[in-house]
Motif scaffolding. Structure first.
Motif, PDB file in Angstrom:
ATOM      1  N   ASP A  97      -4.473  -6.034 -16.981  1.00  0.00           N
ATOM      2  CA  ASP A  97      -3.076  -5.604 -17.048  1.00  0.00           C
ATOM      3  C   ASP A  97      -2.464  -5.469 -15.665  1.00  0.00           C
ATOM      4  N   LEU A  98      -3.325  -5.435 -14.633  1.00  0.00           N
ATOM      5  CA  LEU A  98      -2.835  -5.327 -13.259  1.00  0.00           C
ATOM      6  C   LEU A  98      -3.974  -5.621 -12.287  1.00  0.00           C
ATOM      7  N   PHE A  99      -3.663  -6.369 -11.235  1.00  0.00           N
ATOM      8  CA  PHE A  99      -4.578  -6.582 -10.118  1.00  0.00           C
ATOM      9  C   PHE A  99      -4.043  -5.778  -8.950  1.00  0.00           C
ATOM     10  N   VAL A 100      -4.925  -5.030  -8.275  1.00  0.00           N
ATOM     11  CA  VAL A 100      -4.528  -4.207  -7.136  1.00  0.00           C
ATOM     12  C   VAL A 100      -5.220  -4.710  -5.878  1.00  0.00           C
ATOM     13  N   LEU A 101      -4.429  -4.918  -4.833  1.00  0.00           N
ATOM     14  CA  LEU A 101      -4.937  -5.265  -3.507  1.00  0.00           C
ATOM     15  C   LEU A 101      -4.530  -4.135  -2.564  1.00  0.00           C
ATOM     16  N   CYS A 102      -5.497  -3.403  -2.048  1.00  0.00           N
ATOM     17  CA  CYS A 102      -5.182  -2.249  -1.195  1.00  0.00           C
ATOM     18  C   CYS A 102      -5.948  -2.289   0.121  1.00  0.00           C
ATOM     19  N   SER A 103      -6.175  -3.474   0.633  1.00  0.00           N
ATOM     20  CA  SER A 103      -6.934  -3.650   1.870  1.00  0.00           C
ATOM     21  C   SER A 103      -6.236  -3.005   3.061  1.00  0.00           C
ATOM     22  N   LEU A 104      -7.010  -2.748   4.091  1.00  0.00           N
ATOM     23  CA  LEU A 104      -6.447  -2.262   5.348  1.00  0.00           C
ATOM     24  C   LEU A 104      -5.770  -3.398   6.100  1.00  0.00           C
ATOM     25  N   ASN A 105      -6.288  -4.625   5.938  1.00  0.00           N
ATOM     26  CA  ASN A 105      -5.646  -5.830   6.456  1.00  0.00           C
ATOM     27  C   ASN A 105      -6.252  -7.031   5.738  1.00  0.00           C
ATOM     28  N   GLU A 106      -5.468  -8.083   5.656  1.00  0.00           N
ATOM     29  CA  GLU A 106      -5.900  -9.336   5.013  1.00  0.00           C
ATOM     30  C   GLU A 106      -5.158 -10.474   5.710  1.00  0.00           C
ATOM     31  N   SER A 107      -5.889 -11.427   6.236  1.00  0.00           N
ATOM     32  CA  SER A 107      -5.203 -12.564   6.849  1.00  0.00           C
ATOM     33  C   SER A 107      -4.601 -13.454   5.771  1.00  0.00           C
ATOM     34  N   ASN A 125      -6.066  -2.045 -18.275  1.00  0.00           N
ATOM     35  CA  ASN A 125      -7.218  -2.370 -17.441  1.00  0.00           C
ATOM     36  C   ASN A 125      -6.726  -2.908 -16.100  1.00  0.00           C
ATOM     37  N   ILE A 126      -7.124  -2.213 -15.049  1.00  0.00           N
ATOM     38  CA  ILE A 126      -6.719  -2.549 -13.689  1.00  0.00           C
ATOM     39  C   ILE A 126      -7.938  -3.082 -12.953  1.00  0.00           C
ATOM     40  N   VAL A 127      -7.766  -4.189 -12.217  1.00  0.00           N
ATOM     41  CA  VAL A 127      -8.871  -4.834 -11.522  1.00  0.00           C
ATOM     42  C   VAL A 127      -8.612  -4.854 -10.024  1.00  0.00           C
ATOM     43  N   ALA A 128      -9.667  -4.552  -9.273  1.00  0.00           N
ATOM     44  CA  ALA A 128      -9.693  -4.786  -7.829  1.00  0.00           C
ATOM     45  C   ALA A 128     -10.882  -5.703  -7.577  1.00  0.00           C
ATOM     46  N   LEU A 129     -10.681  -6.698  -6.763  1.00  0.00           N
ATOM     47  CA  LEU A 129     -11.681  -7.741  -6.558  1.00  0.00           C
ATOM     48  C   LEU A 129     -11.996  -7.860  -5.077  1.00  0.00           C
ATOM     49  N   GLY A 130     -13.270  -7.712  -4.721  1.00  0.00           N
ATOM     50  CA  GLY A 130     -13.663  -7.885  -3.322  1.00  0.00           C
ATOM     51  C   GLY A 130     -14.875  -7.062  -2.959  1.00  0.00           C
ATOM     52  N   ARG A 131     -15.400  -7.345  -1.778  1.00  0.00           N
ATOM     53  CA  ARG A 131     -16.548  -6.590  -1.273  1.00  0.00           C
ATOM     54  C   ARG A 131     -16.243  -5.100  -1.275  1.00  0.00           C
ATOM     55  N   LEU A 132     -17.255  -4.315  -1.561  1.00  0.00           N
ATOM     56  CA  LEU A 132     -17.109  -2.865  -1.468  1.00  0.00           C
ATOM     57  C   LEU A 132     -17.372  -2.493  -0.014  1.00  0.00           C
ATOM     58  N   ALA A 133     -16.360  -2.747   0.811  1.00  0.00           N
ATOM     59  CA  ALA A 133     -16.452  -2.562   2.257  1.00  0.00           C
ATOM     60  C   ALA A 133     -15.209  -1.816   2.741  1.00  0.00           C
ATOM     61  N   GLN A 134     -15.310  -1.223   3.905  1.00  0.00           N
ATOM     62  CA  GLN A 134     -14.233  -0.403   4.471  1.00  0.00           C
ATOM     63  C   GLN A 134     -12.892  -1.121   4.458  1.00  0.00           C
ATOM     64  N   VAL A 135     -12.858  -2.385   4.887  1.00  0.00           N
ATOM     65  CA  VAL A 135     -11.610  -3.114   5.023  1.00  0.00           C
ATOM     66  C   VAL A 135     -10.884  -3.288   3.686  1.00  0.00           C
ATOM     67  N   LYS A 136     -11.596  -3.280   2.584  1.00  0.00           N
ATOM     68  CA  LYS A 136     -10.961  -3.463   1.269  1.00  0.00           C
ATOM     69  C   LYS A 136     -10.311  -2.178   0.770  1.00  0.00           C
ATOM     70  N   ASN A 137     -10.636  -1.038   1.363  1.00  0.00           N
ATOM     71  CA  ASN A 137      -9.951   0.229   1.127  1.00  0.00           C
ATOM     72  C   ASN A 137      -9.919   0.670  -0.341  1.00  0.00           C
ATOM     73  N   HIS A 138     -11.026   0.474  -1.039  1.00  0.00           N
ATOM     74  CA  HIS A 138     -11.100   0.903  -2.436  1.00  0.00           C
ATOM     75  C   HIS A 138     -10.945   2.417  -2.584  1.00  0.00           C
ATOM     76  N   ARG A 139     -11.223   3.159  -1.516  1.00  0.00           N
ATOM     77  CA  ARG A 139     -11.063   4.616  -1.565  1.00  0.00           C
ATOM     78  C   ARG A 139      -9.616   4.979  -1.905  1.00  0.00           C
ATOM     79  N   GLN A 140      -8.669   4.230  -1.346  1.00  0.00           N
ATOM     80  CA  GLN A 140      -7.259   4.478  -1.637  1.00  0.00           C
ATOM     81  C   GLN A 140      -6.978   4.295  -3.132  1.00  0.00           C
ATOM     82  N   LEU A 141      -7.532   3.254  -3.699  1.00  0.00           N
ATOM     83  CA  LEU A 141      -7.355   3.010  -5.126  1.00  0.00           C
ATOM     84  C   LEU A 141      -7.951   4.153  -5.945  1.00  0.00           C
ATOM     85  N   LEU A 142      -9.173   4.558  -5.629  1.00  0.00           N
ATOM     86  CA  LEU A 142      -9.812   5.636  -6.394  1.00  0.00           C
ATOM     87  C   LEU A 142      -9.016   6.938  -6.282  1.00  0.00           C
TER      88      LEU A 142
END
Length: 178
Positions: A92-102, A18-35
């Protein structure tokens, strides 16, 4: 965070991974890359599930991409979770694939829960956090590789370093110095 994670049941209905991504479903979070990386994940782990925790303006677009990639049975939209910590502690894994994150709080929360993490390389503070925690090997230019090492739970020292470095009192003291 540890208490909120420990005092809750496992939210996953299957063994996964089970892989988790956490955050707004917004462009900057880049969930498209994960999918887009999920088909290669399923080649290595056919029973894998990806869970997107959060809501936002891109939900319908992401659901359409999920359909186009034919990964509907493996990608789940869990919506906003007031307590995401059981998800992180049992993942089992957390994925962060944002376009940028401060300063990626979700990454620090995953580390606090003892969850394995992987982050794509992007501008901001993500690289610095990985380096300070001694997990720079968990940065990747692409998710499609799905390295087995990403699924290994981090040592307790990683969480201890995170707490020592990023605890509110420590950050406040550093801020006061500035």
């Amino acid at each position: 965070i540890a208490d909120a994670a420990a005092n809750a049941d496992n939210p996953f209905p299957s063994d996964g991974p089970n892989i988790v991504a956490l955050g707004r479903l917004a462009q900057v979070k880049n969930h498209r890359q994960l999918l887009r990386a999920v088909p290669s994940l399923l080649e290595k782990h056919p029973t894998a599930n990806v869970w997107l925790l959060g809501d936002g303006e891109l939900k319908s677009s992401l659901m359409e991409l999920r359909r186009d990639l034919r990964i509907e049975s493996n990608v789940h939209f869990a919506g906003f979770q007031a307590n995401p910590f059981p998800w992180l502690s049992h993942a089992d894994l957390f994925v962060l694939c944002s376009l940028n994150e401060s300063s990626p709080n979700a990454l620090l929360e995953a580390v606090a829960c003892g969850c394995p993490t992987v982050s794509t390389e992007h501008p901001g503070g993500t690289r610095e956090i990985h380096e300070r925690l001694g997990i720079a090997h968990r940065l990747t230019p692409r998710l499609e590789d799905w390295a087995d090492a990403w699924f290994e739970r981090p040592d307790a020292e990683v969480r201890d370093r995170a707490e020592a470095t990023f605890a509110a009192a420590n950050v406040a003291e550093l801020y006061a110095r500035v």
